[in-house]
Design a protein around this motif. Structure first.
Motif, PDB file in Angstrom:
ATOM      1  N   ARG A  40       0.841  -1.195   0.000  1.00 19.58           N
ATOM      2  CA  ARG A  40       0.000   0.000   0.000  1.00 19.58           C
ATOM      3  C   ARG A  40       0.883   1.255   0.000  1.00 19.58           C
ATOM      4  O   ARG A  40       0.601   2.227  -0.685  1.00 19.58           O
ATOM      5  CB  ARG A  40      -0.939  -0.020   1.212  1.00 19.58           C
ATOM      6  CG  ARG A  40      -1.743   1.233   1.445  1.00 19.58           C
ATOM      7  CD  ARG A  40      -2.606   1.738   0.309  1.00 19.58           C
ATOM      8  NE  ARG A  40      -3.382   0.741  -0.345  1.00 19.58           N
ATOM      9  CZ  ARG A  40      -3.984   0.932  -1.520  1.00 19.58           C
ATOM     10  NH1 ARG A  40      -3.870   2.080  -2.144  1.00 19.58           N
ATOM     11  NH2 ARG A  40      -4.672  -0.015  -2.089  1.00 19.58           N
ATOM     12  N   GLY A  41       1.982   1.212   0.742  1.00 26.68           N
ATOM     13  CA  GLY A  41       2.894   2.359   0.787  1.00 26.68           C
ATOM     14  C   GLY A  41       3.485   2.696  -0.576  1.00 26.68           C
ATOM     15  O   GLY A  41       3.570   3.870  -0.951  1.00 26.68           O
ATOM     16  N   LEU A  42       3.904   1.666  -1.326  1.00 28.47           N
ATOM     17  CA  LEU A  42       4.446   1.909  -2.663  1.00 28.47           C
ATOM     18  C   LEU A  42       3.369   2.428  -3.604  1.00 28.47           C
ATOM     19  O   LEU A  42       3.618   3.338  -4.405  1.00 28.47           O
ATOM     20  CB  LEU A  42       5.066   0.636  -3.241  1.00 28.47           C
ATOM     21  CG  LEU A  42       6.448   0.268  -2.736  1.00 28.47           C
ATOM     22  CD1 LEU A  42       6.898  -1.061  -3.343  1.00 28.47           C
ATOM     23  CD2 LEU A  42       7.456   1.343  -3.049  1.00 28.47           C
ATOM     24  N   LEU A  43       2.169   1.884  -3.517  1.00 31.20           N
ATOM     25  CA  LEU A  43       1.077   2.374  -4.354  1.00 31.20           C
ATOM     26  C   LEU A  43       0.785   3.841  -4.057  1.00 31.20           C
ATOM     27  O   LEU A  43       0.584   4.639  -4.965  1.00 31.20           O
ATOM     28  CB  LEU A  43      -0.179   1.530  -4.143  1.00 31.20           C
ATOM     29  CG  LEU A  43      -0.147   0.120  -4.725  1.00 31.20           C
ATOM     30  CD1 LEU A  43      -1.351  -0.669  -4.231  1.00 31.20           C
ATOM     31  CD2 LEU A  43      -0.120   0.168  -6.234  1.00 31.20           C
ATOM     32  N   ASP A  44       0.784   4.189  -2.775  1.00 32.81           N
ATOM     33  CA  ASP A  44       0.565   5.587  -2.392  1.00 32.81           C
ATOM     34  C   ASP A  44       1.690   6.478  -2.895  1.00 32.81           C
ATOM     35  O   ASP A  44       1.454   7.591  -3.362  1.00 32.81           O
ATOM     36  CB  ASP A  44       0.437   5.713  -0.873  1.00 32.81           C
ATOM     37  CG  ASP A  44      -0.850   5.101  -0.332  1.00 32.81           C
ATOM     38  OD1 ASP A  44      -1.770   4.825  -1.131  1.00 32.81           O
ATOM     39  OD2 ASP A  44      -0.910   4.888   0.891  1.00 32.81           O
ATOM     40  N   TYR A  45       2.927   5.990  -2.815  1.00 36.56           N
ATOM     41  CA  TYR A  45       4.091   6.747  -3.288  1.00 36.56           C
ATOM     42  C   TYR A  45       3.987   6.982  -4.794  1.00 36.56           C
ATOM     43  O   TYR A  45       4.188   8.098  -5.267  1.00 36.56           O
ATOM     44  CB  TYR A  45       5.366   5.981  -2.937  1.00 36.56           C
ATOM     45  CG  TYR A  45       6.656   6.706  -3.239  1.00 36.56           C
ATOM     46  CD1 TYR A  45       7.027   7.836  -2.527  1.00 36.56           C
ATOM     47  CD2 TYR A  45       7.517   6.232  -4.221  1.00 36.56           C
ATOM     48  CE1 TYR A  45       8.216   8.485  -2.789  1.00 36.56           C
ATOM     49  CE2 TYR A  45       8.712   6.883  -4.485  1.00 36.56           C
ATOM     50  CZ  TYR A  45       9.054   8.005  -3.767  1.00 36.56           C
ATOM     51  OH  TYR A  45      10.227   8.646  -4.039  1.00 36.56           O
ATOM     52  N   PHE A  46       3.645   5.952  -5.554  1.00 32.90           N
ATOM     53  CA  PHE A  46       3.480   6.097  -7.003  1.00 32.90           C
ATOM     54  C   PHE A  46       2.372   7.096  -7.314  1.00 32.90           C
ATOM     55  O   PHE A  46       2.488   7.900  -8.224  1.00 32.90           O
ATOM     56  CB  PHE A  46       3.169   4.758  -7.661  1.00 32.90           C
ATOM     57  CG  PHE A  46       4.346   3.823  -7.751  1.00 32.90           C
ATOM     58  CD1 PHE A  46       5.639   4.262  -7.589  1.00 32.90           C
ATOM     59  CD2 PHE A  46       4.137   2.489  -8.008  1.00 32.90           C
ATOM     60  CE1 PHE A  46       6.705   3.402  -7.677  1.00 32.90           C
ATOM     61  CE2 PHE A  46       5.198   1.611  -8.115  1.00 32.90           C
ATOM     62  CZ  PHE A  46       6.489   2.075  -7.946  1.00 32.90           C
ATOM     63  N   SER A  47       1.297   7.034  -6.560  1.00 35.67           N
ATOM     64  CA  SER A  47       0.192   7.953  -6.774  1.00 35.67           C
ATOM     65  C   SER A  47       0.627   9.392  -6.489  1.00 35.67           C
ATOM     66  O   SER A  47       0.316  10.308  -7.246  1.00 35.67           O
ATOM     67  CB  SER A  47      -0.977   7.570  -5.870  1.00 35.67           C
ATOM     68  OG  SER A  47      -2.040   8.456  -6.053  1.00 35.67           O
ATOM     69  N   LEU A  48       1.345   9.580  -5.405  1.00 37.09           N
ATOM     70  CA  LEU A  48       1.841  10.905  -5.036  1.00 37.09           C
ATOM     71  C   LEU A  48       2.720  11.490  -6.134  1.00 37.09           C
ATOM     72  O   LEU A  48       2.649  12.681  -6.440  1.00 37.09           O
ATOM     73  CB  LEU A  48       2.635  10.817  -3.725  1.00 37.09           C
ATOM     74  CG  LEU A  48       3.259  12.104  -3.209  1.00 37.09           C
ATOM     75  CD1 LEU A  48       2.170  13.075  -2.770  1.00 37.09           C
ATOM     76  CD2 LEU A  48       4.203  11.806  -2.055  1.00 37.09           C
TER      77      LEU A  48
END
Length: 69
Positions: A40-48
């Motif tokens: 979830r953290g990587l997905l959020d980072y990519f989204s950011l």
């Protein structure tokens, strides 16, 4: 091609640059790329960083797939 990111604990701009370079090279060769095991953290980072926007600009048949782990 499948890239397993399930063991990635830290990710920074160098990692993003490497993945974008991988995507560019794969697209140039007509190869699909699948990212597996994204936290979830990587997905959020990519989204950011709007990385998903880069993928949406690609034709649907050549768009990379992100799969949560």
């Amino acid at each position: 091609m499948t890239v397993d990111l399930s063991r990635v604990q830290r990710f920074d701009s160098s990692g993003v640059a490497a993945l974008i370079e991988l995507l560019a090279r794969a697209r140039a060769q007509g190869t699909r790329v699948h990212f597996h095991g994204l936290s979830r953290g990587l997905l959020d980072y990519f989204s950011l960083l709007s990385v998903e926007r880069l993928l949406q600009d690609a034709p649907r048949s050549r768009r990379a797939n992100f799969v949560e782990g």
